[in-house]
Enzyme design. Sequence first.
Site, PDB file in Angstrom:
ATOM      1  N   SER A   1       5.313 -25.654  -7.332  1.00 50.76           N
ATOM      2  CA  SER A   1       5.191 -24.216  -7.544  1.00 50.76           C
ATOM      3  C   SER A   1       6.538 -23.490  -6.176  1.00 50.76           C
ATOM      4  O   SER A   1       5.538 -23.782  -5.589  1.00 50.76           O
ATOM      5  CB  SER A   1       3.933 -23.358  -7.981  1.00 50.76           C
ATOM      6  OG  SER A   1       3.880 -22.002  -7.921  1.00 50.76           O
TER       7      SER A   1
ATOM      8  N   TYR B   1      -4.704 -21.445  -5.284  1.00 53.02           N
ATOM      9  CA  TYR B   1      -4.070 -21.846  -6.058  1.00 53.02           C
ATOM     10  C   TYR B   1      -2.726 -22.523  -5.560  1.00 53.02           C
ATOM     11  O   TYR B   1      -2.224 -23.444  -5.569  1.00 53.02           O
ATOM     12  CB  TYR B   1      -3.812 -20.563  -7.368  1.00 53.02           C
ATOM     13  CG  TYR B   1      -2.434 -21.238  -7.636  1.00 53.02           C
ATOM     14  CD1 TYR B   1      -2.501 -22.717  -9.014  1.00 53.02           C
ATOM     15  CD2 TYR B   1      -1.265 -20.881  -7.642  1.00 53.02           C
ATOM     16  CE1 TYR B   1      -1.356 -22.666  -9.661  1.00 53.02           C
ATOM     17  CE2 TYR B   1       0.404 -21.312  -8.389  1.00 53.02           C
ATOM     18  CZ  TYR B   1       0.244 -22.586  -9.260  1.00 53.02           C
ATOM     19  OH  TYR B   1       0.901 -22.669 -10.006  1.00 53.02           O
TER      20      TYR B   1
END
Length: 422
Positions: A164, A177
């Site tokens: 990501s 995250y």
Amino acid sequence: MSSSSPSLIRDTDTGHTAQRLTGRVAVVTGASSGIGAATARRLAADGAAVALLGRRAERLRALADELGPTTTAPILPVTADLADPKTIDTAARTITATLGPVDLVVANAGVMLGAPYETAHTEEWDRMIDVNLRGLLHTARAFTADLLAAVAQGRPADLVHVGSVAGHSLYPGWSVYCATKSAVAHLSRNLRAELGPAASAWRTSNPASPSRNWATTCGTPPCRPPWPACGPTSVRSPPRTSPTPSPSPSPPPHTSTSPNWSSSPSNRADRLARRPGHRQWTYRPGPLSVRRMTERRAILSGSTFEEQIGYARAVVDGDWVHVSGTTGFDYSTMTISDDVVAQAEQCLRNIEAALAEAKCTFADVVRVRYLLPDRADFEPCWPVLRRCFGEVRPAATMLVCGLADPRMKIEIEVYARRATTA
């Protein structure tokens, strides 16, 4: 893995079609929706046999039914919880027994749960670590023997870890995250170093927010990704743009739906917090804040050169301010003096104006470059330069080179770093 392995992605900008994957056996985790489902469709369209892994059996069956009529290769839905290593090993044995040795793995499954660090539910951290990191580790390990065997036989083999943009950017409220995705990127780099040429096609893809139903996976609604969404059929890494901070409470303040650069409303970053007993995001500043690194904006001076050539007088990028090479033109009149000292003074006035717009001063400058066509012109400028930089003492370089206009006798470029307010 082999660097000659076929491309897995269609370039939607150029219309380039990926090489056919007939004969390849692919595994896609998190295949029930979003990037995983889009990747499975792409691989099946290119002729690969595809195993679909995910927790939602009904969605996997629906995707398999959709893809079956479009390809002659088998499509195999396999229900598995990627947080359970035993389930992954069982799924791997089922896939190998049904489809044959695997030579293409897309480890895409992931969980994204955002909350302020000081109030987050730690079981949500555990879930992200179990799926995003442990699940990815065990997925790769379950098929490593097949992948290495394919390389040894001279066949292409690919392992793609879906990371990501959060793995290399700062997003307050999403720290854990982001940490899991940073670990994914570093894992890929280390595996390539450890296994050498055998792992040359082991890579990480870093998309922005995919098209997923975040509300079904986040324990702290409203939960929306803090970066621009990418298209539902694209698995290419997007340009490394940063989102615009926003003080709205839902979605989180750092969320932006626009991929364009813009300025931050504040030079200080703020913490996110939730009201006690509530599941609603609120936004409050705090003394432990650090400056957001997501701000990027251009500063224009009105110079015709900026418009004609296509650049900015300065660019603010987080704490850093990059001021372009600036000459002695008075940009209000586009006139320039014949005297090198007068030009140096005007250069510094132009730079000072850009720094002021970036909310910093000469005291924040850390590096200066002086460019002059005639080295003999440099020393007469020293008193002027010393008045601005004599106390801060930035690193400096003087270069003798030609400039764009013969009237230009000096050009000055600076880099500044804005002080972080605690």
